[in-house]
Enzyme design. Structure first.
Site, PDB file in Angstrom:
ATOM      1  N   ARG A 173       0.835  -1.206   0.000  1.00 55.19           N
ATOM      2  CA  ARG A 173       0.000   0.000   0.000  1.00 55.19           C
ATOM      3  C   ARG A 173       0.871   1.257   0.000  1.00 55.19           C
ATOM      4  NH1 ARG A 173      -4.920   0.308   4.367  1.00 55.19           N
ATOM      5  NH2 ARG A 173      -3.440   1.367   5.707  1.00 55.19           N
ATOM      6  N   PRO A 189      10.153  -2.734   8.004  1.00 60.98           N
ATOM      7  CA  PRO A 189       9.030  -3.538   8.476  1.00 60.98           C
ATOM      8  C   PRO A 189       9.121  -3.739   9.985  1.00 60.98           C
ATOM      9  CG  PRO A 189      10.688  -4.950   7.451  1.00 60.98           C
ATOM     10  CD  PRO A 189      11.220  -3.543   7.384  1.00 60.98           C
ATOM     11  N   ALA A 190       8.025  -4.209  10.578  1.00 59.55           N
ATOM     12  CA  ALA A 190       8.026  -4.500  12.012  1.00 59.55           C
ATOM     13  C   ALA A 190       9.002  -5.646  12.289  1.00 59.55           C
ATOM     14  CB  ALA A 190       6.626  -4.886  12.463  1.00 59.55           C
ATOM     15  N   SER A 243       0.880   2.686  15.610  1.00 53.89           N
ATOM     16  CA  SER A 243       0.113   3.253  16.719  1.00 53.89           C
ATOM     17  C   SER A 243       0.208   4.783  16.732  1.00 53.89           C
ATOM     18  CB  SER A 243       0.641   2.681  18.034  1.00 53.89           C
ATOM     19  OG  SER A 243       2.002   3.015  18.165  1.00 53.89           O
ATOM     20  N   GLU A 264      -1.027   6.607   9.125  1.00 56.39           N
ATOM     21  CA  GLU A 264      -2.171   5.702   9.284  1.00 56.39           C
ATOM     22  C   GLU A 264      -2.072   5.145  10.692  1.00 56.39           C
ATOM     23  OE1 GLU A 264      -4.549   5.174   7.190  1.00 56.39           O
ATOM     24  OE2 GLU A 264      -3.768   6.042   5.354  1.00 56.39           O
ATOM     25  N   LEU A 265      -2.877   5.681  11.598  1.00 55.68           N
ATOM     26  CA  LEU A 265      -2.652   5.401  13.024  1.00 55.68           C
ATOM     27  C   LEU A 265      -3.759   4.549  13.630  1.00 55.68           C
ATOM     28  CD1 LEU A 265      -1.291   8.977  13.862  1.00 55.68           C
ATOM     29  CD2 LEU A 265      -0.034   6.981  13.040  1.00 55.68           C
ATOM     30  N   CYS A 298      -6.588  -2.402  12.434  1.00 56.40           N
ATOM     31  CA  CYS A 298      -6.854  -1.031  12.878  1.00 56.40           C
ATOM     32  C   CYS A 298      -8.307  -0.649  12.667  1.00 56.40           C
ATOM     33  CB  CYS A 298      -5.946  -0.066  12.145  1.00 56.40           C
ATOM     34  SG  CYS A 298      -6.067  -0.274  10.369  1.00 56.40           S
ATOM     35  N   GLU A 395      -7.947   0.828  22.193  1.00 63.20           N
ATOM     36  CA  GLU A 395      -7.959  -0.007  20.982  1.00 63.20           C
ATOM     37  C   GLU A 395      -7.678  -1.447  21.422  1.00 63.20           C
ATOM     38  OE1 GLU A 395      -4.865   0.868  18.108  1.00 63.20           O
ATOM     39  OE2 GLU A 395      -6.098   0.072  16.488  1.00 63.20           O
ATOM     40  N   SER A 455     -12.564  -2.000   3.335  1.00 64.74           N
ATOM     41  CA  SER A 455     -11.323  -1.636   2.629  1.00 64.74           C
ATOM     42  C   SER A 455     -11.375  -2.017   1.160  1.00 64.74           C
ATOM     43  CB  SER A 455     -10.130  -2.351   3.260  1.00 64.74           C
ATOM     44  OG  SER A 455     -10.134  -2.172   4.642  1.00 64.74           O
TER      45      SER A 455
HETATM   46  P1  NAD Z   1       3.728   0.283  16.472  1.00 62.91           P
HETATM   47  O1  NAD Z   1       3.426   1.739  16.415  1.00 62.91           O
HETATM   48  O2  NAD Z   1       4.267  -0.252  17.748  1.00 62.91           O
HETATM   49  O3  NAD Z   1       4.790  -0.114  15.349  1.00 62.91           O
HETATM   50  C1  NAD Z   1       4.577   0.131  13.981  1.00 62.91           C
HETATM   51  C2  NAD Z   1       5.923   0.217  13.296  1.00 62.91           C
HETATM   52  O4  NAD Z   1       6.625   1.327  13.819  1.00 62.91           O
HETATM   53  C3  NAD Z   1       6.836  -0.993  13.513  1.00 62.91           C
HETATM   54  O5  NAD Z   1       7.611  -1.198  12.346  1.00 62.91           O
HETATM   55  C4  NAD Z   1       7.735  -0.526  14.649  1.00 62.91           C
HETATM   56  O6  NAD Z   1       8.992  -1.185  14.662  1.00 62.91           O
HETATM   57  C5  NAD Z   1       7.908   0.916  14.261  1.00 62.91           C
HETATM   58  N1  NAD Z   1       8.314   1.821  15.337  1.00 62.91           N
HETATM   59  C6  NAD Z   1       8.049   1.754  16.662  1.00 62.91           C
HETATM   60  N2  NAD Z   1       8.631   2.801  17.292  1.00 62.91           N
HETATM   61  C7  NAD Z   1       9.266   3.536  16.336  1.00 62.91           C
HETATM   62  C8  NAD Z   1      10.035   4.727  16.336  1.00 62.91           C
HETATM   63  N3  NAD Z   1      10.291   5.407  17.449  1.00 62.91           N
HETATM   64  N4  NAD Z   1      10.531   5.158  15.146  1.00 62.91           N
HETATM   65  C9  NAD Z   1      10.283   4.488  13.999  1.00 62.91           C
HETATM   66  N5  NAD Z   1       9.567   3.369  13.939  1.00 62.91           N
HETATM   67  C10 NAD Z   1       9.045   2.907  15.094  1.00 62.91           C
HETATM   68  O7  NAD Z   1       2.395  -0.457  16.030  1.00 62.91           O
HETATM   69  P2  NAD Z   1       2.147  -2.034  15.890  1.00 62.91           P
HETATM   70  O8  NAD Z   1       1.939  -2.594  17.258  1.00 62.91           O
HETATM   71  O9  NAD Z   1       3.170  -2.645  15.013  1.00 62.91           O
HETATM   72  O10 NAD Z   1       0.764  -2.018  15.089  1.00 62.91           O
HETATM   73  C11 NAD Z   1      -0.445  -1.846  15.710  1.00 62.91           C
HETATM   74  C12 NAD Z   1      -0.945  -0.416  15.552  1.00 62.91           C
HETATM   75  O11 NAD Z   1      -0.948  -0.066  14.180  1.00 62.91           O
HETATM   76  C13 NAD Z   1      -2.381  -0.267  16.018  1.00 62.91           C
HETATM   77  O12 NAD Z   1      -2.518   0.926  16.746  1.00 62.91           O
HETATM   78  C14 NAD Z   1      -3.154  -0.181  14.706  1.00 62.91           C
HETATM   79  O13 NAD Z   1      -4.374   0.501  14.775  1.00 62.91           O
HETATM   80  C15 NAD Z   1      -2.188   0.519  13.824  1.00 62.91           C
HETATM   81  N6  NAD Z   1      -2.514   0.257  12.422  1.00 62.91           N
HETATM   82  C16 NAD Z   1      -3.075   1.263  11.706  1.00 62.91           C
HETATM   83  C17 NAD Z   1      -3.428   1.040  10.391  1.00 62.91           C
HETATM   84  C18 NAD Z   1      -4.051   2.125   9.574  1.00 62.91           C
HETATM   85  O14 NAD Z   1      -4.111   1.973   8.366  1.00 62.91           O
HETATM   86  N7  NAD Z   1      -4.512   3.211  10.171  1.00 62.91           N
HETATM   87  C19 NAD Z   1      -3.186  -0.203   9.800  1.00 62.91           C
HETATM   88  C20 NAD Z   1      -2.601  -1.214  10.564  1.00 62.91           C
HETATM   89  C21 NAD Z   1      -2.254  -0.952  11.888  1.00 62.91           C
END
Ligand code: NAD
Length: 495
Positions: A173, A189-190, A243, A264-265, A298, A395, A455
């Site tokens: 995406r 990526p995560a 997040s 996208e949070l 999300c 959430e 979606s």
């Molecule tokens: P997260 O915010 O913990 O992590 C997301 C990504 O950010 C990961 O790759 C992580 O390694 C990275 N990250 C974490 N801290 C960082 C920093 N300081 N700098 C740079 N990168 C950093 O979220 P998660 O637990 O992986 O995913 C769940 C969250 O994602 C939920 O809140 C969900 O709603 C959201 N989400 C939103 C959408 C959307 O389209 N709005 C889609 C999918 C997930």
């Protein structure tokens, strides 16, 4: 209330094929000197490794992408479209293997993983088509003597940070519109689920994407990565899915170099069921909106708000669907709910249930705790959830259906909008007037009307309020990687 049946075990053949995919992308052995181990959420076993990159290596990736990006920006839209189309074909040809890998590293059921592959591939096809349909505008200067022309140009090097819950779709995406627009990309990526992204980018290179153009940086130190990379002047854009707290950190970092941002949070989706809803449709929509990806989405229905007249029947119907859900490895035939991504998630979900029950909510499903080495949590329905329970405000990101009841539309809307989030919402009603009235007054970027799965690659996905900035998918998602320029062409009469 019965205890859970024994967990379904993975099909040995599917499991062996999934492990072969890990070998195919070279992730079966730990790279020196630093490696991140990837685990199967079904039993905690190690399934593969990726390099744990440091800051110097991340900046080296920026250099490579930046260099490759110069000639890419100069290619024609048709050239880029043809390569993207071939990438789409490679994804489709390898759909089974990608789905197996998603399930192995993330845990979702193979059916959900296959649906993700179809959804993720769609973005690549969509942008392959969309980039050949670019237009600019020509306007008359109001005072005459000039034509004003607009054109969209690539924004430049894009840093793309993705979450673990949709390891393919969240990557495509972002990568597809970036490449379509003419931008190079550095993808992070995560750390829990990097293998699918590595595989997808390997397929992109096989399809003709220049080797250095899309760099995947795997790291266990996300904050060091973003601090270093986002302050590099060659980076012009950051697109993040994850997040809201991390999104806010990235927005602050992006401010220093005035980067373009797409965020996208998090979400907290209300799911409204009115007395005049079609019950069967509402229960099925609720099941899909709640249980896709084990609730780890999300846009997952987070708060069921159900009108008093239909509430008993709705709760009974949804409880029946949840209580009998076959649970176990995502690679087991007939499974309906896989493991959560890790034990931290399970612990958090258990806390939400305990808190809600303590405050007076009724538990309609078996005790969700499931012992064993895997990170399992049973499908749960909580009714009469008090407004101050944590599950009603946070959430959930798991298979907990939390139900509150209401009597009037105004009360439902007030409850639904009482959140800092505004990503997705759902409304179930047979009245067109009510559907539109709710749509116009519900503060969300996305709304499913009698539909639990809104979606679509052709639609602008994104949130309002603290759920984000910008849109992904559709023509609007391409503009996130473009900047609008205008040329003022002076004209004078030659007669
Ligand atoms: P997260 O915010 O913990 O992590 C997301 C990504 O950010 C990961 O790759 C992580 O390694 C990275 N990250 C974490 N801290 C960082 C920093 N300081 N700098 C740079 N990168 C950093 O979220 P998660 O637990 O992986 O995913 C769940 C969250 O994602 C939920 O809140 C969900 O709603 C959201 N989400 C939103 C959408 C959307 O389209 N709005 C889609 C999918 C997930």
């Amino acid at each position: 209330m019965s205890a859970h049946d024994p967990l379904l075990q993975p099909d040995p053949e599917l499991h062996a094929t999934a492990r072969k995919v890990v070998t195919r992308i070279g992730a079966d052995r730990a790279p020196a000197p630093n490696a991140i181990a990837i685990h199967d959420p079904h039993d905690g076993s190690t399934i593969g490794f990726t390099p744990d990159r440091d800051i110097d290596q991340a900046l080296e990736a920026v250099t490579r992408a930046d260099t490759a990006g110069r000639s890419w920006a100069a290619t024609s839209p048709r050239y880029r479209a043809d390569i993207l189309r071939r990438w789409y074909d490679r994804i489709v040809d390898n759909a089974d293997d990608i789905a197996l890998l998603i399930t192995l590293e993330m845990g979702k059921t193979l059916a959900d993983a296959r649906a993700e592959v179809a959804y993720g591939a769609d973005f690549v096809r969509w942008y392959a088509e969309e980039i050949t349909h670019q237009t600019g505008t020509v306007r008359e200067a109001p005072s005459g003597g000039a034509r004003l022309l607009t054109r969209r140009a690539p924004v430049g090097l894009a840093v793309l940070i993705t979450p673990w819950n949709f390891p393919l779709a969240m990557a495509t995406r972002k990568i597809a519109p970036a490449l379509a627009a003419g931008c190079p990309a550095v993808v992070k990526p995560a750390a829990l689920t990097p293998l699918t992204t590595l595989f997808a980018v390997q397929l992109a290179v096989e399809a003709g994407v220049p080797e250095d153009l899309v760099q995947v940086v795997t790291t266990s130190d996300a904050s060091a990565f973003s601090a270093a990379v986002l302050s590099d002047p060659r980076v012009r854009k950051v697109s993040f899915t994850g997040s809201t707290p991390v999104g806010k950190i990235l927005l602050r970092l992006a401010a220093d170099n005035v980067l373009r941002t797409s965020m996208e949070l998090g979400g907290n989706a209300p799911f409204l069921v009115f007395d005049d809803a079609d019950l069967e449709r509402a229960v099925e929509g609720a099941f899909v909106a709640k249980m896709r990806n084990g609730g780890q989405s999300c846009i997952a229905a987070n708060r069921f708000l159900v009108q008093n007249g239909i509430a008993e029947a709705f709760v009974e119907g949804l409880t029946e669907r949840l209580a009998s859900l076959p649970t176990g490895s995502g690679l087991a035939p007939g499974v309906g709910l896989g493991p959560m991504v890790d034990h931290r998630a399970v612990h958090r979900l258990q806390g939400l249930v305990d808190d809600a029950v303590e405050r007076g909510a009724t538990l309609h499903t078996p005790d969700p705790a499931i012992d064993g080495p895997g990170s399992y949590f049973g499908a749960t329905l909580l009714d009469h959830v008090p407004a101050d329970a944590e599950v009603a405000t946070t959430e959930i990101f798991g298979p907990i259906a939390s139900v509150q009841r209401f009597s009037t539309q105004d009360e439902a809307l007030a409850k639904a909008n009482d959140t800092e989030f505004g990503l997705a919402g759902y409304v179930f009603t047979e009245s067109l007037d009510r559907a539109f009235d709710v749509a116009d007054n519900l503060a969300t970027g996305i709304l499913g009307i009698n539909q639990g799965l809104p979606s679509n690659a052709a639609a602008p996905f994104g949130g309002i309020k603290e759920s984000g900035l910008g849109r992904e998918g559709s023509a609007e998602g391409l503009e996130e990687y473009q900047e609008l320029r205008f040329y003022n062409l002076a004209l004078r009469s030659t007669s």
